[in-house]
Design an enzyme around this catalytic site. Structure first.
Site, short mmCIF file in Angstrom:
data_model
loop_
_atom_site.label_atom_id
_atom_site.label_comp_id
_atom_site.label_asym_id
_atom_site.label_seq_id
_atom_site.Cartn_x
_atom_site.Cartn_y
_atom_site.Cartn_z
N HIS A 98 36.06 -61.50 134.66
CA HIS A 98 36.20 -60.27 135.45
C HIS A 98 37.61 -60.08 136.03
CE1 HIS A 98 34.71 -56.71 137.36
NE2 HIS A 98 35.12 -57.12 138.55
N ASP B 266 32.36 -61.24 131.09
CA ASP B 266 32.88 -60.77 132.37
C ASP B 266 32.47 -61.69 133.54
OD1 ASP B 266 33.88 -58.07 133.88
OD2 ASP B 266 32.24 -59.02 134.96
N SER C 230 36.58 -52.10 138.22
CA SER C 230 35.40 -52.62 138.89
C SER C 230 34.80 -51.57 139.83
CB SER C 230 35.81 -53.90 139.63
OG SER C 230 34.70 -54.64 140.01
#
Ligand SMILES: *[C@@H]1O[C@H](CO)[C@@H](O)[C@H](O)[C@H]1NC(C)=O
Ligand SMILES: *[C@@H]1O[C@H](CO)[C@@H](O)[C@H](O)[C@H]1NC(C)=O
Length: 285
Positions: free
Chosen positions: A266, A211, A94
């Site tokens: 995610h 995601d 990320s």
């Protein structure tokens, strides 16, 4: 039969020699705790691998400005690289993917072999997500640029890669991180940074359509919105076509590998064994 001290010694050397350390850089609002599962996966398939998860700028501290975080991570990672003459792998999740990119571009003598970017907003972020709500509870994506594109806003990590496709001029003028890193905002080190970045042997891009946080999700593969919010894929991005930071060269070398996985939220990227076997495992030698 008992192993002789000499053969035990050799065995140890072979094990230490076999796999490069895998350095993990966490994302926004998380820390080493979230990567225990991934460390276990790596140690299981490649016993003896060192898997340091850098314990810096965890949780709320991950909102600190990215250039500042890059300095901290550089120090910690440099110490590990120096003890690994055969090189290391970087696995960055990320927001951590942007920290790693910046670190690679600005470290002339790094020895990173493979850079694995795990669902990272590499081309920027523009979307109303839970994370945005936690940082700016009152805000809609259309107005975030007002908070982000100024000196004070740039002190917040998320603003450093906030890329409002309708505010390109302001983005270029007032964002002091991503357009600089992309080389779309002129600065005197563009060439040197490109060379530094190109020291990596392989770039692995992982992400997918479910995601839910990285917006657009294609940003994990260097795609992004144009001013009509249509996706422009990596190879049609200006930074790619002009090779401003080395991506085109790396791709021409055959060293950009993309892994798109549907069905992964995610916060699951680092803990999903299918993702690990499909997209990560083979690069960690
Ligand atoms: C990319 O290259 C074109 C053509 O040379 C040039 O006009 C443009 O300013 C360049 N853009 C960037 C961001 O370097
Ligand atoms: C794990 O990843 C696979 C794709 O690689 C996906 O189909 C599956 O839904 C994921 N499971 C979870 C719990 O994230």
């Amino acid at each position: 039969m008992r192993a002789s001290p000499v053969s035990l010694f050799l065995l140890t050397v072979v094990c230490i020699d076999a796999y490069k350390p895998v350095i993990i850089v966490h994302g926004i609002l998380d820390g080493p705790k979230q990567f225990q599962t991934l460390s276990r996966y790596i140690e299981k398939v490649h016993p003896g691998t060192q898997v340091p998860v850098i314990d810096l700028y965890d949780n709320l501290a991950s909102l600190k400005p990215l250039w500042k975080q890059v300095e901290g991570f550089r120090k910690a990672i440099y110490a590990i690289m120096q003890k690994a003459p055969d090189g290391v792998h970087l696995l960055c999740f990320s927001q951590g993917g942007l920290i790693c990119r910046a670190l690679l571009s600005t470290t002339p003598d790094h020895n990173v072999d493979t850079f694995i970017s795990l669902s990272s907003p590499l081309a920027g972020q523009y979307g109303d997500t839970d994370y945005l709500k936690r940082v700016f509870p009152e805000c809609m994506k259309k107005t975030v640029y007002r908070l982000c594109y100024n000196k004070v806003g740039q002190e917040l990590s998320i603003c450093d890669y906030w890329k409002d496709p309708h505010q390109r001029t302001r983005y270029l003028k007032s964002n002091s991180f991503l357009p600089v890193l992309d080389g779309v905002k002129p600065h005197k080190s563009i060439k040197a940074w490109r060379q530094n970045f190109l020291r990596i042997k392989k770039l692995v891009l992982i992400g997918g359509p479910d995601d839910g946080v990285i917006t657009p999700w294609q940003s994990s593969h260097f795609g992004f919105y144009d001013s009509n919010e249509k996706i422009v894929e990596m190879r049609n991005q200006e930074f790619y076509k002009n090779d401003t930071f080395g991506l085109k060269t790396l791709d021409a070398r055959g060293d950009v590998s993309a892994c798109v996985q549907p069905g992964v939220k995610h916060v699951m990227w680092h803990s999903n064994f299918t993702v690990f076997t499909n997209c990560i495992e083979k690069w960690l030698t």
